[in-house]
Design a protein around this motif. Structure first.
Motif, PDB file in Angstrom:
ATOM      1  N   ASN A   2      51.741  16.478 -16.753  1.00  5.62           N
ATOM      2  CA  ASN A   2      52.176  15.123 -17.054  1.00  5.62           C
ATOM      3  C   ASN A   2      51.376  14.530 -18.212  1.00  5.62           C
ATOM      4  OD1 ASN A   2      49.672  14.188 -15.995  1.00  5.62           O
ATOM      5  ND2 ASN A   2      50.539  14.079 -13.939  1.00  5.62           N
ATOM      6  N   LYS A   3      51.766  13.318 -18.616  1.00  3.77           N
ATOM      7  CA  LYS A   3      51.173  12.686 -19.793  1.00  3.77           C
ATOM      8  C   LYS A   3      49.687  12.418 -19.589  1.00  3.77           C
ATOM      9  CE  LYS A   3      51.698   8.655 -22.795  1.00  3.77           C
ATOM     10  NZ  LYS A   3      52.480   7.421 -23.051  1.00  3.77           N
ATOM     11  N   GLN A   4      49.292  11.963 -18.400  1.00  2.00           N
ATOM     12  CA  GLN A   4      47.882  11.663 -18.140  1.00  2.00           C
ATOM     13  C   GLN A   4      47.016  12.918 -18.264  1.00  2.00           C
ATOM     14  OE1 GLN A   4      47.189   9.939 -14.325  1.00  2.00           O
ATOM     15  NE2 GLN A   4      44.991   9.615 -14.663  1.00  2.00           N
ATOM     16  N   ASN A   5      47.496  14.035 -17.732  1.00  2.00           N
ATOM     17  CA  ASN A   5      46.729  15.285 -17.824  1.00  2.00           C
ATOM     18  C   ASN A   5      46.608  15.771 -19.265  1.00  2.00           C
ATOM     19  OD1 ASN A   5      46.395  15.273 -15.075  1.00  2.00           O
ATOM     20  ND2 ASN A   5      47.988  16.775 -14.646  1.00  2.00           N
ATOM     21  N   ARG A   6      47.675  15.580 -20.043  1.00  2.00           N
ATOM     22  CA  ARG A   6      47.601  15.984 -21.454  1.00  2.00           C
ATOM     23  C   ARG A   6      46.565  15.145 -22.204  1.00  2.00           C
ATOM     24  NH1 ARG A   6      53.332  16.423 -20.945  1.00  2.00           N
ATOM     25  NH2 ARG A   6      53.603  14.360 -21.896  1.00  2.00           N
ATOM     26  N   ILE A   7      46.490  13.861 -21.867  1.00  2.00           N
ATOM     27  CA  ILE A   7      45.486  12.998 -22.514  1.00  2.00           C
ATOM     28  C   ILE A   7      44.076  13.441 -22.143  1.00  2.00           C
ATOM     29  CG2 ILE A   7      44.559  10.651 -22.560  1.00  2.00           C
ATOM     30  CD1 ILE A   7      47.420   9.636 -22.238  1.00  2.00           C
ATOM     31  N   LEU A   8      43.845  13.757 -20.867  1.00  2.00           N
ATOM     32  CA  LEU A   8      42.524  14.228 -20.441  1.00  2.00           C
ATOM     33  C   LEU A   8      42.136  15.511 -21.153  1.00  2.00           C
ATOM     34  CD1 LEU A   8      42.605  13.625 -16.570  1.00  2.00           C
ATOM     35  CD2 LEU A   8      41.173  12.462 -18.244  1.00  2.00           C
ATOM     36  N   LEU A   9      43.097  16.414 -21.267  1.00  2.00           N
ATOM     37  CA  LEU A   9      42.814  17.692 -21.927  1.00  2.00           C
ATOM     38  C   LEU A   9      42.507  17.474 -23.411  1.00  2.00           C
ATOM     39  CD1 LEU A   9      42.663  20.710 -21.353  1.00  2.00           C
ATOM     40  CD2 LEU A   9      45.075  20.897 -21.988  1.00  2.00           C
ATOM     41  N   ALA A  10      43.227  16.546 -24.034  1.00  2.00           N
ATOM     42  CA  ALA A  10      42.983  16.269 -25.456  1.00  2.00           C
ATOM     43  C   ALA A  10      41.601  15.657 -25.656  1.00  2.00           C
ATOM     44  CB  ALA A  10      44.067  15.335 -25.992  1.00  2.00           C
ATOM     45  N   VAL A  11      41.220  14.722 -24.785  1.00  2.00           N
ATOM     46  CA  VAL A  11      39.895  14.097 -24.889  1.00  2.00           C
ATOM     47  C   VAL A  11      38.803  15.138 -24.689  1.00  2.00           C
ATOM     48  CG1 VAL A  11      38.325  12.439 -23.810  1.00  2.00           C
ATOM     49  CG2 VAL A  11      40.721  11.820 -24.179  1.00  2.00           C
ATOM     50  N   ALA A  12      39.008  16.037 -23.694  1.00  2.00           N
ATOM     51  CA  ALA A  12      38.025  17.097 -23.451  1.00  2.00           C
ATOM     52  C   ALA A  12      37.875  17.988 -24.685  1.00  2.00           C
ATOM     53  CB  ALA A  12      38.439  17.926 -22.232  1.00  2.00           C
ATOM     54  N   GLY A  13      39.005  18.292 -25.337  1.00  2.00           N
ATOM     55  CA  GLY A  13      38.954  19.128 -26.537  1.00  2.00           C
ATOM     56  C   GLY A  13      38.211  18.446 -27.678  1.00  2.00           C
ATOM     57  N   VAL A  14      38.452  17.129 -27.847  1.00  2.00           N
ATOM     58  CA  VAL A  14      37.781  16.385 -28.914  1.00  2.00           C
ATOM     59  C   VAL A  14      36.277  16.336 -28.678  1.00  2.00           C
ATOM     60  CG1 VAL A  14      37.508  14.093 -29.945  1.00  2.00           C
ATOM     61  CG2 VAL A  14      39.800  14.990 -29.496  1.00  2.00           C
ATOM     62  N   VAL A  15      35.858  16.062 -27.423  1.00  2.00           N
ATOM     63  CA  VAL A  15      34.433  16.025 -27.096  1.00  2.00           C
ATOM     64  C   VAL A  15      33.805  17.394 -27.335  1.00  2.00           C
ATOM     65  CG1 VAL A  15      32.750  15.702 -25.236  1.00  2.00           C
ATOM     66  CG2 VAL A  15      34.705  14.136 -25.449  1.00  2.00           C
ATOM     67  N   PHE A  16      34.520  18.448 -26.918  1.00  2.00           N
ATOM     68  CA  PHE A  16      33.990  19.815 -27.100  1.00  2.00           C
ATOM     69  C   PHE A  16      33.781  20.111 -28.580  1.00  2.00           C
ATOM     70  CE2 PHE A  16      34.932  24.297 -27.978  1.00  2.00           C
ATOM     71  CZ  PHE A  16      33.952  24.914 -27.225  1.00  2.00           C
ATOM     72  N   LEU A  17      34.762  19.790 -29.432  1.00  2.00           N
ATOM     73  CA  LEU A  17      34.635  20.060 -30.864  1.00  2.00           C
ATOM     74  C   LEU A  17      33.509  19.243 -31.479  1.00  2.00           C
ATOM     75  CD1 LEU A  17      38.399  20.232 -31.945  1.00  2.00           C
ATOM     76  CD2 LEU A  17      36.774  22.129 -31.732  1.00  2.00           C
ATOM     77  N   ALA A  18      33.347  17.999 -31.038  1.00  2.00           N
ATOM     78  CA  ALA A  18      32.273  17.159 -31.578  1.00  2.00           C
ATOM     79  C   ALA A  18      30.906  17.755 -31.268  1.00  2.00           C
ATOM     80  CB  ALA A  18      32.393  15.741 -30.997  1.00  2.00           C
ATOM     81  N   ILE A  19      30.728  18.274 -30.044  1.00  2.00           N
ATOM     82  CA  ILE A  19      29.439  18.865 -29.670  1.00  2.00           C
ATOM     83  C   ILE A  19      29.211  20.158 -30.430  1.00  2.00           C
ATOM     84  CG2 ILE A  19      28.148  19.875 -27.751  1.00  2.00           C
ATOM     85  CD1 ILE A  19      29.514  17.833 -25.923  1.00  2.00           C
TER      86      ILE A  19
END
Length: 384
Positions: A2-19
């Protein structure tokens, strides 16, 4: 997903790339590697073990990414130990986070199952109450049959005697046309009483109505003519209001006559002297639900319903009595003046025609009982 899970996954990916970028720019800063806990916790919210394994592998690999950068002599071994500690922390966080989310998922599933079971129990309880009411109704109807059967013979004997005297009276030479008219009414009503007793003797299987299309006046006028002397004697006015262009009504004349006489008798009993009772009849378009029910009984109806309302200015009924008005044996009349079956049997009769019967009342403000029956616009060339 669902849309909420896709947003969580996208945020996790952004945080991972930043680190990862931060680790590449400053490999000696081990604190940044601990930031990988956040994408792991975000992925844990998704409650997907495959995604969690991939996230842990990526985060652990990113943790050791700093080892690829040149370090000062003698610091490599310490860096390996520090990075291994971070990797261990990440795996522990992943395990705890996933375990916690799975437990929450089980709790939510248990609550949903409990809610579903509760709903099922409520439905079962409703069915049980309905079955109990049906059983009580059957028992009461059986009691009616036994009661009427026990007195039918005693009632029949005087009725036959009365009928014989009425016939003899009609043959008297001095009988005037007006008297003959009254005698005819008496004879008709005696015959109706006999048929009513026959119906009550088999009250659990009353005679099936045999309705035909007829003018509404033909249904209403005989009932008002029969009851008019009683209204006049009590000083209560009785009037009829028929709308223009009213449809023909689907009715068994005798059955509906019995219903209207019962409603008029109830209205008369509830109305004091100088009060009024009005019988109003009109037509209106049928609702989709009414058409669905009525066409089972009257297939050629024209999506019209005829409403016959008996409106009185009597004492009315409190809300508690209104709710029980159609229950068998419920009556507000004095002992010996009512059986409590009139409205119950009237609604059964109207329902058997494909219609409905409703009651609106308020203490001190009168009562309105409305009979709704299937209607059909008459053929202009047909005789009424």
């Amino acid at each position: 997903m669902n849309k909420q899970n896709r947003i969580l996954l996208a945020v996790a990916g952004v945080v991972f790339l930043a680190i990862v970028i931060l680790e590449t720019a400053a490999p000696a800063n081990i604190v940044a590697a601990y930031g990988l806990v956040f994408p792991i916790l975000l992925v844990a919210r998704l409650r997907n073990r495959v995604l969690m394994v991939l996230a842990v592998v990526c985060c652990v690999a990113a943790t050791y990414l700093g080892l690829m950068q040149p370090t000062k002599p003698g610091r490599f071994q310490a860096a390996v130990i520090n990075r291994s500690v971070v990797a261990g922390v990440l795996m522990v966080v992943a395990y705890v986070g996933m375990t916690w989310e799975e437990r929450k998922a089980r709790e939510e599933a248990s609550k949903a199952a409990l809610a579903q079971q509760t709903e099922s129990l409520l439905r079962a309880n409703t069915l049980l109450v309905d079955a109990k009411d049906q059983l009580n109704r059957s028992e009461r109807l059986a009691a009616v049959g036994q009661l009427v059967a026990s007195v039918a013979h005693e009632v029949g004997t005087p009725l036959h005697s009365i009928a014989w005297h009425v016939q003899a009276l009609a043959e008297e030479p001095g009988v005037t046309p007006a008297m003959k008219k009254r005698i005819t009414v008496i004879d008709e009503q005696l015959n109706r009483v006999v048929r009513i007793i026959q119906d009550l003797l088999s009250s659990t299987r009353q005679r099936k109505p045999e309705p035909v299309w007829m003018s509404t006046e033909r249904v209403i006028n005989p009932a008002t003519a029969l009851m008019e002397p009683a209204f006049h004697a009590k000083g209560v006015s009785l009037s009829t209001e028929l709308a223009i262009g009213i449809p023909h009504v689907w009715a068994d004349a005798e059955k509906v006559h019995q219903v209207l006489v019962n409603l008029l008798a109830n209205a008369l009993a509830a109305t004091a002297q100088h009060g009024s009772v009005i019988v109003q009849a009109s037509g209106r378009p049928a609702t989709a639900e009414e058409v669905d029910v009525a066409r089972r009984m009257a297939p050629d109806m024209t999506a019209m319903m005829v409403t016959i309302a008996v409106r009185d200015t009597g004492v009315g009924m409190p809300a508690a009595d209104v709710q029980r008005a159609f229950h068998p044996f419920f009556t507000t009349k004095e002992v010996g003046k009512g059986t409590g079956l009139g409205l119950f049997l009237s609604r059964e009769t109207v329902t058997a025609h494909g219609g409905s019967l409703s009651l609106q009342s308020e203490a001190g403000r009168g009562t309105v009982v409305t009979v709704i029956l299937p209607g059909k616009m008459p053929n202009p060339s047909a005789t009424v």
